[in-house]
Enzyme design. Sequence first.
Site, short mmCIF file in Angstrom:
data_model
loop_
_atom_site.label_atom_id
_atom_site.label_comp_id
_atom_site.label_asym_id
_atom_site.label_seq_id
_atom_site.Cartn_x
_atom_site.Cartn_y
_atom_site.Cartn_z
N ASP A 335 -67.82 2.80 -10.54
CA ASP A 335 -69.22 2.92 -10.92
C ASP A 335 -70.12 1.96 -10.17
O ASP A 335 -69.66 0.95 -9.62
CB ASP A 335 -69.37 2.67 -12.43
CG ASP A 335 -69.03 1.25 -12.81
OD1 ASP A 335 -67.97 0.76 -12.36
OD2 ASP A 335 -69.80 0.61 -13.56
N GLU A 336 -71.40 2.26 -10.16
CA GLU A 336 -72.45 1.36 -9.67
C GLU A 336 -72.08 0.69 -8.35
O GLU A 336 -72.11 -0.54 -8.24
CB GLU A 336 -72.78 0.32 -10.74
CG GLU A 336 -73.32 0.94 -12.02
CD GLU A 336 -73.64 -0.08 -13.10
OE1 GLU A 336 -74.60 0.12 -13.86
OE2 GLU A 336 -72.90 -1.09 -13.20
N ASP A 429 -72.77 -2.90 -27.11
CA ASP A 429 -73.61 -4.04 -26.72
C ASP A 429 -75.09 -3.70 -26.90
O ASP A 429 -75.95 -4.50 -26.58
CB ASP A 429 -73.33 -4.47 -25.28
CG ASP A 429 -73.57 -3.35 -24.27
OD1 ASP A 429 -73.33 -2.18 -24.61
OD2 ASP A 429 -73.95 -3.66 -23.11
#
Length: 760
Positions: A335-336, A429
Amino acid sequence: MKKMFFKYRFFAFLNLTLQFVCFFSFGQQINIIPKPVAVEQRVGAFKINSKTQILSGTKSALASAGFLKTYVKSLTGLNLKATQTAAVAKNGIQLLIDPVKVKHAEGYELEVSAAAVKITAADGSGLFYGLQSLIQIIKQSKTGQFSVPACKIIDYPAFSYRGMHLDVSRNLFSTATIKKWLDMLAFYKINTFHWHLTDDQGWRIEIKKYPELQRTAAWRNETLIGHKRTEPHLFDGQRYGGYYSQEDVKDIVAYAMARKITVIPEIEMPGHALAALTAYPGLGCTGGPYQVATYWGVFDDVFCAGNDKTFAFISDVLDEVITLFPAKYIHIGGDECPKTRWKVCPKCQKRIKDENLKDEHELQSYFISRVEKYVESKGKKIIGWDEILEGGISPGATVMSWRGEEGGIAAAKLKHQVIMTPEKYVYLDYYQSHDRSEQIAAGGFTPLSKIYQYNPLPAGLKADEQQYILGVQANVWSEYLPDAEKAEYMIFPRIIALAEVAWSKNETKNYPDFLNRLNHHKRFLQQFNYAESNKDITGSIDIQHLQYELKTDLPGATIRYTLDGTYPGLKSAVYTKPLAIMGLLNLKALSFINGAPNGRVFEQHFSKSLATGKTVSIKNLPAGNFAANKQVLVNGIAGTYLYNTGEWLGFSGNDLEAVIDLGITQQVAEIGIGLLNYHWQKMWAPDRLTFEVSEDGENYQQVYKQTEFKVEGINRIKQKINPVNARYVKIIAINKGIIPKGEYGAGGNAWLMADEIIVN
């Protein structure tokens, strides 16, 4: 009804040392979580006494018999006899594995009568889960007698994958803490622990062949204080780090396995690699020097995809990881991963040319495919975040859909297995309350009810495509969880709601019923710093009718409220129906049960103007998590600095052009709007803001222009103008467009964030 209180060691078989007080009430209600497939309540109860025997029908059931024996001793002081026998005895607790009778994997049947208890399971996991259900319904009478209400329970999971992810890169948690959490995961039938071990802020697993990972990559010079969005950034100046030795890992894996939990390790690649590059700079595109990240975000420096040494390093690391984790899956992240360095790296560009790849997205696909082939050569399979779909997905990859449900839907349609973990629904979160006292969180808003109501089977999938959805997972990213206490506040009880989402059939879920059962389970939560945000009053607006609704999940609660900002009391007005927005100013509300206040005070301020409730038209559509109804711009409620209440409209790379129809021509002397400016969240004030007015909706005159804004935070623009007759008010905010070089998220689209429009 009187309650008996007593102390006992919770799950003594798990070697927990913490003791806490709990209670069992006298009723015979079957309060099991997750909700079983079928529950038949019967008359009577099975009494546990010194002559009760535990009978394991097969050798494979002996471990469960030992577990139950230890638990009962811890709970009651009774040392029950455990025997391996197929015979049925009165006053016995019989444990059987019979896949012919119980056909669903991990399934069980629990039958309780006055004479005996019988658990029959499809396999060892099913037997273990049957015991968890049994433990949940053991009760104690006024005289100290322990018993189990007579019942028949048929149960099996809706999904085979039921997981919780834990990030230990941003903040570490001790092995003792992880074990404590694993105990509770097992208790609620969660069977997968996704251990996020490496990232930009720290490498957390010992790799013997690469000692610099322990000496260098596992440590950062300091850590960000407060939220990333706030400027200027402040740091604590304290070196932080550590790692889990391979012996620690073996200990955790074995501990989890004994509780029917599979541990899946995540080794991030090709992005989120800054910690590893700091230790071995030759694996990056520039050669460094690099520094382990001290704040949170996405960084341009990633593993060099054109360097064969990168793949040698990854192969060596995976060799050691694979020997530590018996799970069939290895999570490789994916990811990312910014392509900034790859675009100018000679080695990466050569790789693109040599492999006949179209671009850097296909280079990432090449990277993932190459790693996947190596993992498969070791008899394992890979899982990756949904970005691995970009540039073409690897043939055998399993996708974790985190950016939304779209990635999971696309993967399932391609016949890839999918684990649903969309951040909007299952990220722990995120804030679970809008109360001002909530501890700092990443952002977003995921209350207990939102997680509970999530259905992992997307509506966009056909019946034959739904088979590829393996299950669902909640993710615990630890940027703002510096210690176990803060982490527990975010995890519990939301992970219990996730457990029911993963185990129970969607059509049988009932949120009020779940809350009732959860209330009975507070005795099991006493060892945690758990949240009670489900007690909070919530407010929502009916934009069409301009009404404001209050709601509480507390059974039997009465909401009392005031409109002048004073504290609600027993003499305050009782809420019975939605309130007209035009009559509101400063609303405060509080729940009362039996005349006593319960929960926190709810507050909502309203800002009314000539624009409130009027029709709004916009030229460009808002995007992503900020694609709210355009009428929120004139609903009388201003967005907060947390930007998670649904009041902000967000435009990714696009301008805002909004026109408010005041209904009739009237004098306008003031115009305002709220704009959000958090560069570290990729949210930028506009390059230019203008206010225009018109009587006919065709011919506009500009009455205000602004090009400079505050550096950080909410910009409340409220501009007096020379009074002018107008029916239409147009607000134009020109998006920053592409985030400038040197800024966080450089090269990507800037977000333009707008909220309440004021006209007076």
